[in-house]
Design a protein around this motif. Structure first.
Motif, PDB file in Angstrom:
ATOM      1  N   VAL A  90       3.528  -7.109  -6.498  1.00 35.82           N
ATOM      2  CA  VAL A  90       4.012  -5.916  -7.190  1.00 35.82           C
ATOM      3  C   VAL A  90       5.241  -6.301  -7.998  1.00 35.82           C
TER       4      VAL A  90
ATOM      5  N   SER B 207       4.314  -2.199 -11.119  1.00 34.17           N
ATOM      6  CA  SER B 207       3.023  -2.572 -11.716  1.00 34.17           C
ATOM      7  C   SER B 207       1.849  -1.842 -11.085  1.00 34.17           C
ATOM      8  N   ASP B 208       2.008  -1.312  -9.863  1.00 36.25           N
ATOM      9  CA  ASP B 208       0.922  -0.569  -9.226  1.00 36.25           C
ATOM     10  C   ASP B 208       0.929   0.904  -9.615  1.00 36.25           C
TER      11      ASP B 208
ATOM     12  N   SER C 176       0.819  -1.212   0.000  1.00 35.80           N
ATOM     13  CA  SER C 176       0.000   0.000   0.000  1.00 35.80           C
ATOM     14  C   SER C 176       0.855   1.265   0.000  1.00 35.80           C
TER      15      SER C 176
END
Length: 271
Positions: free
Chosen positions: A254, A148-149, A93
């Protein structure tokens, strides 16, 4: 008739024709003396071995064996009460961090060993670090990564790659170049440039988890495939997707999508 004289003097002679055999102790002493003399007076120093193989770290008697887990959930249940300030909740996060699925994949693939020593968790990783130089002597540095996030992770370090079990430094370098710089890129490892050092600090990818990095560093020069100056970017080909417990990792782990590179002076790199 007088018998002929004997061909050899009798054994009672004070001057035997053959010397008596030396005892074992004197032979050992002579061998040791020769080895010491060679080590003290050899004309050239021994060269460092070029081939540095990676061997999994064997836990000392003070440490438990590396921990294993059956799923990301079992790993999460184990870590949650042992990490400070509920830091596990920040994994994935907080920009630049990875998820519990990433760590589970590293452990199950042998890229990471998780040890518990005196209630302290330590993540041990063997890393190949490659100082690639161009014809001007500048060092190639990865300035940042696109994940990737959608987040961007700052790096400011040479090309590096987690090593797989029983992988040699040459194999790790070839894989790192292929996956992060591209199939057409060729580099040559310089003879005698191998070096190993250990760094220990809190993991940036997994906040709250102590990390021990065993860095296998080598120097290399560009043979072909890289620009000689300026900044450029490449696409990651080794982390597109990987399988976790029989399920596709997309959306759970990720991964790195793009790498951003630049050439820097070695003095700037050290600073």
């Amino acid at each position: 008739m007088t018998p002929p004289p004997p061909r050899y003097p009798p054994f009672t002679s004070l001057n035997p024709p053959y010397p008596s055999p030396p005892n074992l102790l004197s032979l050992v002493a002579a061998a040791v003396s020769a080895i010491v003399k060679y080590n003290n007076y050899r004309p050239f120093p021994l060269r460092k071995k070029r081939h540095l193989s990676f061997y999994p770290m064997h836990p000392s008697p003070l440490h438990s064996p590396p921990l294993t887990f059956t799923s990301p959930d079992s790993l999460s249940s184990f870590l949650s009460p042992r990490l400070r300030d509920n830091s596990l909740a920040t994994w994935g996060s907080t920009p630049g961090t990875k998820t519990i699925h990433n760590l589970y994949h590293e452990i199950s693939q042998g890229e990471t060993s998780l040890l518990l020593a005196d209630e302290t968790l330590i993540r041990t990783v063997h890393v190949a670090s490659i100082n690639i130089r161009n014809s001007q002597g500048l060092v190639l540095v990865e300035s940042k990564q696109l994940l990737s996030d959608g987040s961007v992770r700052e790096r400011s370090r040479p090309l590096s790659e987690k090593m797989k079990p029983l992988e040699s430094i040459e194999e790790a370098v070839a894989r790192a170049v292929r996956e992060e710089l591209g199939e057409s890129v060729v580099v040559e490892i310089l003879d005698g440039s191998g070096n190993i050092r250990v760094e220990e600090r809190e993991s940036l990818s997994y906040p709250g988890l102590r990390a021990r990095y065993v860095l296998h560093s080598v120097e290399a020069k560009v043979v072909q495939g890289l620009p000689e100056e300026g900044e450029f970017e490449t696409e990651e080909t080794g982390e597109d997707s990987f399988d976790i417990a029989g399920e596709e990792s997309e959306g759970k782990a990720v991964t790195v999508k793009r790498h951003y590179w630049k050439w820097v002076d070695e003095r700037d790199l050290k600073r």
